[in-house]
Design a protein around this motif. Structure first.
Motif, PDB file in Angstrom:
ATOM      1  N   VAL A 136      53.548   6.210  38.321  1.00 48.16           N
ATOM      2  CA  VAL A 136      54.728   6.737  37.618  1.00 48.16           C
ATOM      3  C   VAL A 136      54.877   6.041  36.263  1.00 48.16           C
ATOM      4  N   GLN A 137      54.778   4.719  36.260  1.00 47.23           N
ATOM      5  CA  GLN A 137      54.944   3.986  35.000  1.00 47.23           C
ATOM      6  C   GLN A 137      53.766   4.242  34.059  1.00 47.23           C
ATOM      7  N   GLU A 138      52.588   4.457  34.618  1.00 48.88           N
ATOM      8  CA  GLU A 138      51.409   4.806  33.808  1.00 48.88           C
ATOM      9  C   GLU A 138      51.663   6.117  33.060  1.00 48.88           C
ATOM     10  N   PHE A 139      52.136   7.117  33.775  1.00 51.24           N
ATOM     11  CA  PHE A 139      52.387   8.411  33.137  1.00 51.24           C
ATOM     12  C   PHE A 139      53.476   8.272  32.065  1.00 51.24           C
ATOM     13  N   ASN A 140      54.562   7.591  32.413  1.00 55.45           N
ATOM     14  CA  ASN A 140      55.656   7.465  31.444  1.00 55.45           C
ATOM     15  C   ASN A 140      55.255   6.594  30.250  1.00 55.45           C
ATOM     16  N   SER A 141      54.392   5.624  30.480  1.00 57.73           N
ATOM     17  CA  SER A 141      53.877   4.821  29.357  1.00 57.73           C
ATOM     18  C   SER A 141      53.027   5.674  28.422  1.00 57.73           C
ATOM     19  N   TYR A 142      52.224   6.547  29.000  1.00 53.23           N
ATOM     20  CA  TYR A 142      51.419   7.437  28.164  1.00 53.23           C
ATOM     21  C   TYR A 142      52.330   8.318  27.312  1.00 53.23           C
ATOM     22  N   LEU A 143      53.395   8.843  27.924  1.00 60.64           N
ATOM     23  CA  LEU A 143      54.315   9.677  27.140  1.00 60.64           C
ATOM     24  C   LEU A 143      54.945   8.882  26.006  1.00 60.64           C
ATOM     25  N   CYS A 144      55.381   7.647  26.273  1.00 58.43           N
ATOM     26  CA  CYS A 144      56.102   6.922  25.211  1.00 58.43           C
ATOM     27  C   CYS A 144      55.164   6.367  24.159  1.00 58.43           C
ATOM     28  N   SER A 145      53.977   5.899  24.554  1.00 58.35           N
ATOM     29  CA  SER A 145      53.141   5.183  23.586  1.00 58.35           C
ATOM     30  C   SER A 145      52.129   6.090  22.886  1.00 58.35           C
ATOM     31  N   THR A 146      51.816   7.234  23.462  1.00 56.54           N
ATOM     32  CA  THR A 146      50.822   8.115  22.841  1.00 56.54           C
ATOM     33  C   THR A 146      51.429   9.476  22.466  1.00 56.54           C
ATOM     34  N   VAL A 147      52.072  10.145  23.400  1.00 52.76           N
ATOM     35  CA  VAL A 147      52.532  11.517  23.128  1.00 52.76           C
ATOM     36  C   VAL A 147      53.757  11.524  22.212  1.00 52.76           C
ATOM     37  N   HIS A 148      54.757  10.732  22.536  1.00 54.33           N
ATOM     38  CA  HIS A 148      55.936  10.665  21.663  1.00 54.33           C
ATOM     39  C   HIS A 148      55.533  10.176  20.268  1.00 54.33           C
ATOM     40  N   VAL A 149      54.619   9.224  20.235  1.00 53.86           N
ATOM     41  CA  VAL A 149      54.152   8.683  18.945  1.00 53.86           C
ATOM     42  C   VAL A 149      53.429   9.770  18.143  1.00 53.86           C
ATOM     43  N   ALA A 150      52.602  10.579  18.804  1.00 52.77           N
ATOM     44  CA  ALA A 150      51.914  11.675  18.106  1.00 52.77           C
ATOM     45  C   ALA A 150      52.946  12.621  17.477  1.00 52.77           C
ATOM     46  N   HIS A 151      53.949  12.983  18.257  1.00 50.45           N
ATOM     47  CA  HIS A 151      55.029  13.853  17.769  1.00 50.45           C
ATOM     48  C   HIS A 151      55.766  13.226  16.580  1.00 50.45           C
ATOM     49  N   ALA A 152      56.041  11.942  16.681  1.00 41.72           N
ATOM     50  CA  ALA A 152      56.857  11.276  15.661  1.00 41.72           C
ATOM     51  C   ALA A 152      56.206  11.291  14.284  1.00 41.72           C
ATOM     52  N   HIS A 153      54.894  11.433  14.233  1.00 47.75           N
ATOM     53  CA  HIS A 153      54.224  11.484  12.930  1.00 47.75           C
ATOM     54  C   HIS A 153      54.579  12.737  12.138  1.00 47.75           C
ATOM     55  N   GLY A 154      55.179  13.722  12.781  1.00 47.48           N
ATOM     56  CA  GLY A 154      55.619  14.916  12.067  1.00 47.48           C
ATOM     57  C   GLY A 154      56.966  14.763  11.381  1.00 47.48           C
ATOM     58  N   ARG A 155      57.762  13.798  11.840  1.00 49.25           N
ATOM     59  CA  ARG A 155      59.120  13.663  11.317  1.00 49.25           C
ATOM     60  C   ARG A 155      59.439  12.273  10.804  1.00 49.25           C
TER      61      ARG A 155
END
Lengths: 209, 209
Positions: A93-112
């Motif tokens: 569970v923490q692995e998946f949520n870590s991936y979302l916060c450290s990779t996916v959310h970060v990828a998104h944030a580069h747009g804004r």
């Protein structure tokens, strides 16, 4: 009474949904990002990082979505939002949520929020251009490998689900072809059928899809 | 027997130290990033993300440092590496580790892995230029607010400590003025005095400071 600080369209929606799923007593407080309320002196006392979410609890204030979600799951165990006593399953569970916060959310944030990582206007534009590709790559991995189905961890709904749902709600804005993500889109439909999700989404006034 | 895949100079050191602290039975397997071993077909079967760390356990493979550290703490509870039964305290641990993975590690990565977020060479150079400023900002918050001292969470050593130590080992390379971070540097000295830290650092052949 817990107090959740949020702004619409942010990852705070994940914790908002989890609080609803848990049947937690809480108050949701909206910050107006338009007037930079997250940078006001009053709010910086609550959260020196100047971001949302922040959750004020009886023991103090917590930030960072993976921490907040684990808190909700452990503080309201009857809701069974995480496999708390199984080290491997909880780490997944923490692995998946870590991936979302450290990779996916970060990828998104580069747009804004490209100004976080470069000062040059052309560089910030170059980051924006790559967001559809990076978000597509992240969600391709989620679609093919990480999302077990119907919920992220399989048969049991967990704190991974509101977090995936929240970040996946940004796909259209990030110009990702959701036609190639049928399992992620089915997850969205399952989520939107849950009363807790409907209630949090309606309270924030967020448009999904 | 657990198996940890790592490469020197990466965040895998945090899990390596935690395994030593826990007295866990494990084998450490070095990947040669020089020959792109993390992208080899054999390794992509272990970890489809093509990164380190990855920990092969009796139940399957885990990735993402905050998940791995929680696994080590919960799987080897006698080592008391996290306040497992206190929801607020455990959430604080995950909050700190989430900040490291989603903000601090990401700030650092813009100095070496800018191609993740832009294709343009000038943009990648612009990202590199900003790393000293973003890392200084992150560590200023850690120095002033987040590091309670002597350990991250105060009197008790936790899974936050090897992770902070690992990321702080990048400060000199990121051209951050460590003279302005006396508490972070004191934390480093305390860490280097621990046998588990010495053993993991020596095994990886890493130079700290």
């Amino acid at each position: 009474m817990l107090k959740l600080y949020y702004a619409p369209g942010t990852c705070a929606l994940a914790t908002h949904i989890a609080l609803e799923e848990a049947g937690a007593p809480y108050e949701a407080v909206r910050l107006d990002f338009g007037s930079q309320a997250q940078r006001s002196p009053e709010y910086l006392v609550v959260n020196p990082k100047g971001r949302v979410p922040a959750l004020v609890t009886e023991s103090g204030t917590l930030t960072e979505t993976p921490g907040l979600l684990l808190f909700v799951a452990q503080r309201f165990p009857d809701a069974e939002l995480a496999p708390l006593s199984d080290p491997f399953a909880l780490a997944q569970v923490q692995e998946f949520n870590s991936y979302l916060c450290s990779t996916v959310h970060v990828a998104h944030a580069h747009g804004r929020r490209g100004a976080r990582w470069a000062d040059d206007a052309a560089a910030i534009e170059a980051m924006k251009r790559k967001v559809p590709a990076t978000m597509t790559e992240c969600f391709d991995l989620i679609e093919r490998k990480l999302l077990k189905g119907p919920w992220v961890m399989g048969e049991h709904y967990t704190i991974c689900d509101p977090y995936l749902f929240t970040i996946a709600s940004w796909l259209e804005g990030d110009r990702v072809d959701t036609g190639k993500l049928p399992r992620v889109m089915e997850h969205r439909r399952h989520m939107l059928a849950r009363p807790a999700v409907q209630k949090a989404v309606a309270a924030e006034g967020t448009q999904i899809g």
